[in-house]
Write a protein that holds these residues in place. Structure first.
Motif, PDB file in Angstrom:
ATOM      1  N   ALA A  96       0.717  -1.164  -0.076  1.00 33.61           N
ATOM      2  CA  ALA A  96       0.084   0.042   0.176  1.00 33.61           C
ATOM      3  C   ALA A  96       0.856   1.208   0.026  1.00 33.61           C
ATOM      4  O   ALA A  96       0.725   2.379  -0.811  1.00 33.61           O
ATOM      5  N   PHE A  97       1.658   1.196   0.855  1.00 32.20           N
ATOM      6  CA  PHE A  97       2.713   2.455   0.738  1.00 32.20           C
ATOM      7  C   PHE A  97       3.575   2.309  -0.239  1.00 32.20           C
ATOM      8  O   PHE A  97       3.834   3.716  -0.749  1.00 32.20           O
ATOM      9  N   GLY A  98       4.023   1.402  -0.786  1.00 35.46           N
ATOM     10  CA  GLY A  98       5.085   1.365  -2.076  1.00 35.46           C
ATOM     11  C   GLY A  98       4.455   1.981  -3.123  1.00 35.46           C
ATOM     12  O   GLY A  98       4.780   2.769  -3.817  1.00 35.46           O
ATOM     13  N   LYS A  99       3.038   1.543  -3.240  1.00 35.22           N
ATOM     14  CA  LYS A  99       2.287   1.908  -4.758  1.00 35.22           C
ATOM     15  C   LYS A  99       1.983   3.457  -4.301  1.00 35.22           C
ATOM     16  O   LYS A  99       2.426   4.099  -5.397  1.00 35.22           O
ATOM     17  N   ALA A 100       1.868   3.931  -3.360  1.00 38.20           N
ATOM     18  CA  ALA A 100       1.804   5.541  -3.137  1.00 38.20           C
ATOM     19  C   ALA A 100       2.870   6.147  -3.354  1.00 38.20           C
ATOM     20  O   ALA A 100       3.087   7.137  -4.073  1.00 38.20           O
ATOM     21  N   LEU A 101       4.081   5.717  -2.743  1.00 32.68           N
ATOM     22  CA  LEU A 101       5.242   6.094  -3.278  1.00 32.68           C
ATOM     23  C   LEU A 101       5.652   6.092  -4.818  1.00 32.68           C
ATOM     24  O   LEU A 101       5.994   7.042  -5.635  1.00 32.68           O
ATOM     25  N   TYR A 102       5.315   4.884  -5.387  1.00 31.55           N
ATOM     26  CA  TYR A 102       5.407   4.610  -6.831  1.00 31.55           C
ATOM     27  C   TYR A 102       4.650   5.756  -7.795  1.00 31.55           C
ATOM     28  O   TYR A 102       5.166   6.493  -8.412  1.00 31.55           O
ATOM     29  N   ASP A 103       3.342   5.939  -7.268  1.00 31.05           N
ATOM     30  CA  ASP A 103       2.513   6.843  -7.829  1.00 31.05           C
ATOM     31  C   ASP A 103       2.861   8.237  -8.050  1.00 31.05           C
ATOM     32  O   ASP A 103       2.854   8.950  -8.883  1.00 31.05           O
TER      33      ASP A 103
END
Length: 113
Positions: A96-103
């Motif tokens: 969840a956090f990794g996706k937000a960082l990537y986005d």
């Protein structure tokens, strides 16, 4: 391959610490608005910003700095495992956090000078 299992174990340990900081900060890992705000803050944070957060006497700032530092460690662990051909990933919280960082990174968020 020597050390093969270490990447996965390290990812689990880092995620466990991320979860602890998240609980202390009241983060809901399904709150995309908050996760994206944290991701923007993390990506904009320079090394001196990180040190300021980590040294802060304000608990929420210190915990936020620790969360950002842990996310850096997770990314490093994943890069190092990829360098030797091992696919490493965290669990639901990291994803969840990794996706937000990537986005946010893909949207152009970078450290502020």
């Amino acid at each position: 391959m020597p050390g093969f299992g270490d990447f996965s174990r390290t990812a689990e340990e880092i995620e466990r610490e991320i979860i602890k900081r998240g609980l202390a900060l009241g983060i809901k890992w399904d709150d995309n608005v908050r996760l994206h705000a944290l991701a923007r803050q993390a990506l904009r944070c320079t090394p001196s910003c990180m040190m300021t957060l980590l040294r802060s006497p304000i608990r929420t700032e210190k915990l936020t700095g620790e969360l950002f530092a842990l996310s850096e460690l997770m990314m490093q662990n994943m890069r190092e495992s990829a360098d030797v051909g091992v696919h490493t990933h965290g669990g639901a919280t990291w994803k969840a956090f990794g996706k937000a960082l990537y986005d946010e990174y893909e949207a152009g968020v970078r450290p502020e000078d």
